[in-house]
Design a protein around this motif. Structure first.
Motif, PDB file in Angstrom:
ATOM      1  N   GLU A   1      -0.011   4.036  -5.082  1.00 19.51           N
ATOM      2  CA  GLU A   1      -0.322   3.247  -3.806  1.00 19.51           C
ATOM      3  C   GLU A   1      -1.634   2.857  -3.771  1.00 19.51           C
ATOM      4  O   GLU A   1      -1.994   1.630  -3.565  1.00 19.51           O
ATOM      5  N   PHE A   2      -2.550   3.644  -4.221  1.00 18.87           N
ATOM      6  CA  PHE A   2      -3.958   3.099  -4.339  1.00 18.87           C
ATOM      7  C   PHE A   2      -4.330   2.116  -5.294  1.00 18.87           C
ATOM      8  O   PHE A   2      -4.863   1.322  -5.194  1.00 18.87           O
TER       9      PHE A   2
ATOM     10  N   MET B   1       1.835  13.266  -4.999  1.00 20.36           N
ATOM     11  CA  MET B   1       0.394  13.021  -5.521  1.00 20.36           C
ATOM     12  C   MET B   1       0.571  11.727  -6.371  1.00 20.36           C
ATOM     13  O   MET B   1      -0.505  10.840  -6.123  1.00 20.36           O
TER      14      MET B   1
ATOM     15  N   ASP C   1       2.617   9.391  -6.351  1.00 20.83           N
ATOM     16  CA  ASP C   1       2.887   8.215  -5.552  1.00 20.83           C
ATOM     17  C   ASP C   1       1.783   7.618  -4.583  1.00 20.83           C
ATOM     18  O   ASP C   1       1.390   6.647  -4.655  1.00 20.83           O
ATOM     19  N   LEU C   2       1.009   8.873  -4.347  1.00 20.41           N
ATOM     20  CA  LEU C   2      -0.190   8.297  -3.498  1.00 20.41           C
ATOM     21  C   LEU C   2      -1.086   7.472  -4.367  1.00 20.41           C
ATOM     22  O   LEU C   2      -1.645   6.457  -3.875  1.00 20.41           O
TER      23      LEU C   2
END
Lengths: 309, 390
Positions: free
Chosen positions: A7-8, A1, A3-4
């Motif tokens: 990324e964003f 989560m 990491d997501l």
């Protein structure tokens, strides 16, 4: 989560995982918001009573920054003497402008008022260049607030902490003035029915002058407080006046509480927005403005029917 | 009939008048002389006027005098473009010169392209003017963002920096300097990592949100091109956080080593700053340079002069030489003459590259330190980093 999220938005990930960083951003938001509040409160006050949207408010702020430079840096007086001198100087300038120019346009259309205040922007902008030249100046912090203060979880610049405290103090002082003094009650009455007030033998023009003096003195004081981190330079009013308008429109023109909340929101949206989505720094403030205008066109604390007279 | 005759006489008189004026060479010059940019535009005009006066005093160019038509570029691309257009169409200038910000430079360059008139960019540094947006009529006599980025990369390598935080203004100059720096790092120091890219808006006033991100990123070098009051504000806001004490160096383009900035900040000028400038009033590279500095000092009314005059001065000298060489003011001739031309400037010889119309204008770089006899920080030692990409 996480990491997501990273990324964003790497900034959002840091905010979520590093409470110290998040806390500093909160202080950044409040201190920026409070400096803007002091200035915007004057703009809002003047509109609330005089019903004039004073574009020259930004240039008053600029004068405040220049005056503190002259008194504090050039003459060597203490910083706070310089800041008060800024407020007084703008009070005097405001009295002259109100008595000679503004008085002529209270009954005029808004467009005429805008043109007049815009003319004052240009004239005072050039006047500043005649007096102080065109170079940028640098204003030191007052010696006692030069460093950083240990807050337990982090160090934070003492001067910015002072802004966090002085903003609410000014809010309380203005509230007290408006609600607890005779001057405040008369001012309120003047916004509602000035003819009736005049008929009662109250000197309404004097109330108008005093409101304009107080509002402009706040701009001068705010400019002085900003000077150590926002160097006095021609054109420094351009960004500031837009920020102030966003704040008073979000909060509701003429509302003291609205201006306070609007300024805080502006600080939060700018700082956290810049961390989360760096490319959109300014966008967030205007998005805030847009949303408020769509949902409550009269602002968060404004009244649905714009006064008018 | 009488009226027609009178009209004809008037027309003839006007014709004669313009024929007489055609003797003069009109230079259309654009510097910001109002608002926040006036601090640069004012000194730039001093250098410009000195060059024009010197040339006219020596009898002009082939007997033709130089006349300056000056307009305010207002640091605003749209205003500069319309002013440039008006100077070409209404004032009939022979050449355009000046510009300050990169955005304004690009706007004037576009007018030059459309109108087919030569434009000498004396200050704007965006690389685009001499690469992607290069056209036959644009020349640059100042440095550019690739040269500046290259010098910064050399300095990072020299001080042994490993992790870099880059903070640049969000417009052409800042973006191009960031690109120039990154490309140069690959050449000079490929192991250096840029860990943070920040882009505050032009005319931003609150940098705390960026400062705290830099503090948290763990970099040992901060690079930047924040210029003028942007740097003053950034430094004033970053100092209480101890940002400048916690890094090896703040390596900055944007000429924050110039006396205009250091002189105004006094003791507030932060430590560990390495930056650049075109001119230092306390550092002359040759007797010629010294004479130039004295003339500028006389015109400016202070010996502590700004760095802009040398740039505007050089632009005029290049143009004058091109007119002399080509024997006229026709654009084709001027272009041909400028390509590959070398002239002596107060700070040494400068050559315009024929291929990309860029002069090899380097800059003085060095650390800013306290020194006896000065009430503000000065560059010491001063190193001239030449303009060449290896």
């Amino acid at each position: 989560m996480l990491d997501l999220i990273r990324e964003f938005s790497p900034g959002l990930a840091i905010l979520l995982t590093n409470p110290q960083f998040a806390f500093i951003q909160l202080l950044n938001s409040i201190s920026q918001g409070m400096n803007l509040f002091i200035i915007a409160a004057g703009l809002s006050l003047i509109f609330g009573v005089l019903k004039v949207i004073n574009f020259a408010h930004g240039v008053f702020y600029m004068f405040g920054a220049y005056v503190v430079h002259t008194v504090f840096m050039d003459w060597g007086a203490p910083f706070w003497v310089g800041a008060i001198a800024s407020a007084l100087a703008l009070g005097v300038i405001a009295a002259i402008i109100e008595r000679t120019l503004f008085r002529q346009i209270y009954e005029a259309e808004h467009l005429m008022q805008l043109l007049l205040t815009f003319a004052i922007v240009l004239i005072m902008g050039d006047l500043a260049k005649v007096i102080w030249g065109t170079e940028q100046y640098s204003v030191s912090y007052p010696a006692s607030l030069k460093g950083a203060t240990d807050l337990g979880i982090t160090f934070y610049p003492s001067y910015r902490l002072m802004l966090c405290i002085i903003g609410p103090l000014i809010l309380i002082a203005l509230y007290w003035f408006a609600e607890r003094t005779r001057w405040g009650r008369m001012t309120k009455a003047a916004t509602q029915d000035r003819e009736m007030l005049a008929a009662l033998g109250i000197n309404v023009p004097l109330i108008y002058t005093s409101v304009f003096i107080l509002g402009s003195a706040l701009a001068g004081f705010g400019g002085a407080l900003a000077a150590p981190f926002s160097s006095p330079v021609p054109g420094m009013d351009a960004t500031l006046i837009v920020e102030c308008f966003v704040i008073v429109i979000v909060g509701g023109l003429g509302s003291l509480w609205g201006t306070f909340v609007g300024a805080l929101l502006y600080g939060l949206v700018f700082n956290f927005g810049s961390v989360i989505y760096p490319n959109g720094q300014d966008v967030f403030a205007y998005l805030l403005l847009l949303v408020v205008l769509l949902i409550r066109p009269w602002g968060l604390y404004g009244k649905p029917e714009a006064g008018g007279h | 009939m009488k009226r027609i005759l009178a009209g004809a006489v008037a027309l003839a008189a006007m014709g004669a008048g313009s024929a007489a004026l055609a003797q003069d060479i009109k230079i259309g010059v654009l510097y910001p002389t109002s608002g926040g940019g006036a601090i640069y535009g004012g000194p730039a005009m001093v250098g410009h006027n000195l060059a024009v006066d010197e040339i006219n005093a020596a009898g002009g160019i082939n007997g033709r005098m130089l006349v300056t038509v000056a307009r305010d570029s207002k640091l605003n691309p749209a205003a500069a473009a319309s002013a440039a257009k008006e100077m070409v169409t209404k004032d009939g200038v022979d050449v355009l010169m000046g510009g300050l910000s990169s955005a304004v430079g690009l706007a004037i360059s576009e007018v030059a392209k459309q109108e087919g008139i030569v434009y000498l960019a004396t200050i704007p540094k965006t690389i685009q003017m001499t690469t992607s947006k290069l056209h036959p009529h644009v020349f640059r006599t100042s440095s550019n963002t690739d040269f500046e980025g290259d010098a910064m990369a050399q300095l990072i390598k020299k001080i042994g920096g490993k992790k870099v935080c880059d903070i640049q203004l969000d417009y052409a100059y800042g973006h191009d300097l960031a690109d120039g720096l990154k490309a140069a790092l690959k050449r000079h120091a490929p192991d250096v990592e840029v860990v943070l890219d920040l882009r505050p808006k032009l005319r931003a006033t609150d940098y705390n949100v960026f400062i705290t991100q830099i503090m948290g990123a763990g970099c040992d070098v901060v690079t930047s091109g924040l210029w003028g009051s942007h740097f003053v504000d950034f430094a004033q806001q970053a100092s209480p956080f101890g940002l400048f004490n916690n890094i090896k160096a703040y390596i900055s383009g944007g000429e924050v080593a110039s006396h205009e900035i250091a002189g105004k900040m006094g003791d507030d000028y932060p430590p560990n700053v390495i930056s650049n400038t075109y001119e230092l009033w306390y550092h002359a590279v040759s007797p010629n340079h010294k004479v130039f500095q004295e003339k500028i000092a006389e015109k400016s009314g202070t010996k502590e002069t700004a760095m802009w005059p040398v740039l505007s001065y050089t632009g005029v000298k290049f143009y004058a030489e091109a007119v002399a060489k080509s024997g006229g003011t026709k654009s084709e001739g001027i272009i041909k003459a400028l390509e590959g031309m070398t002239i002596d400037t107060p700070v040494g010889p400068r050559t315009i590259n024929a291929a990309d119309h860029q002069a090899n204008t380097g800059q003085f770089w060095g650390p800013m330190v306290k020194k006896d006899g000065f009430s503000y920080k000065v560059m010491d030692p001063v190193t001239y980093i030449p303009a060449e990409i290896k």
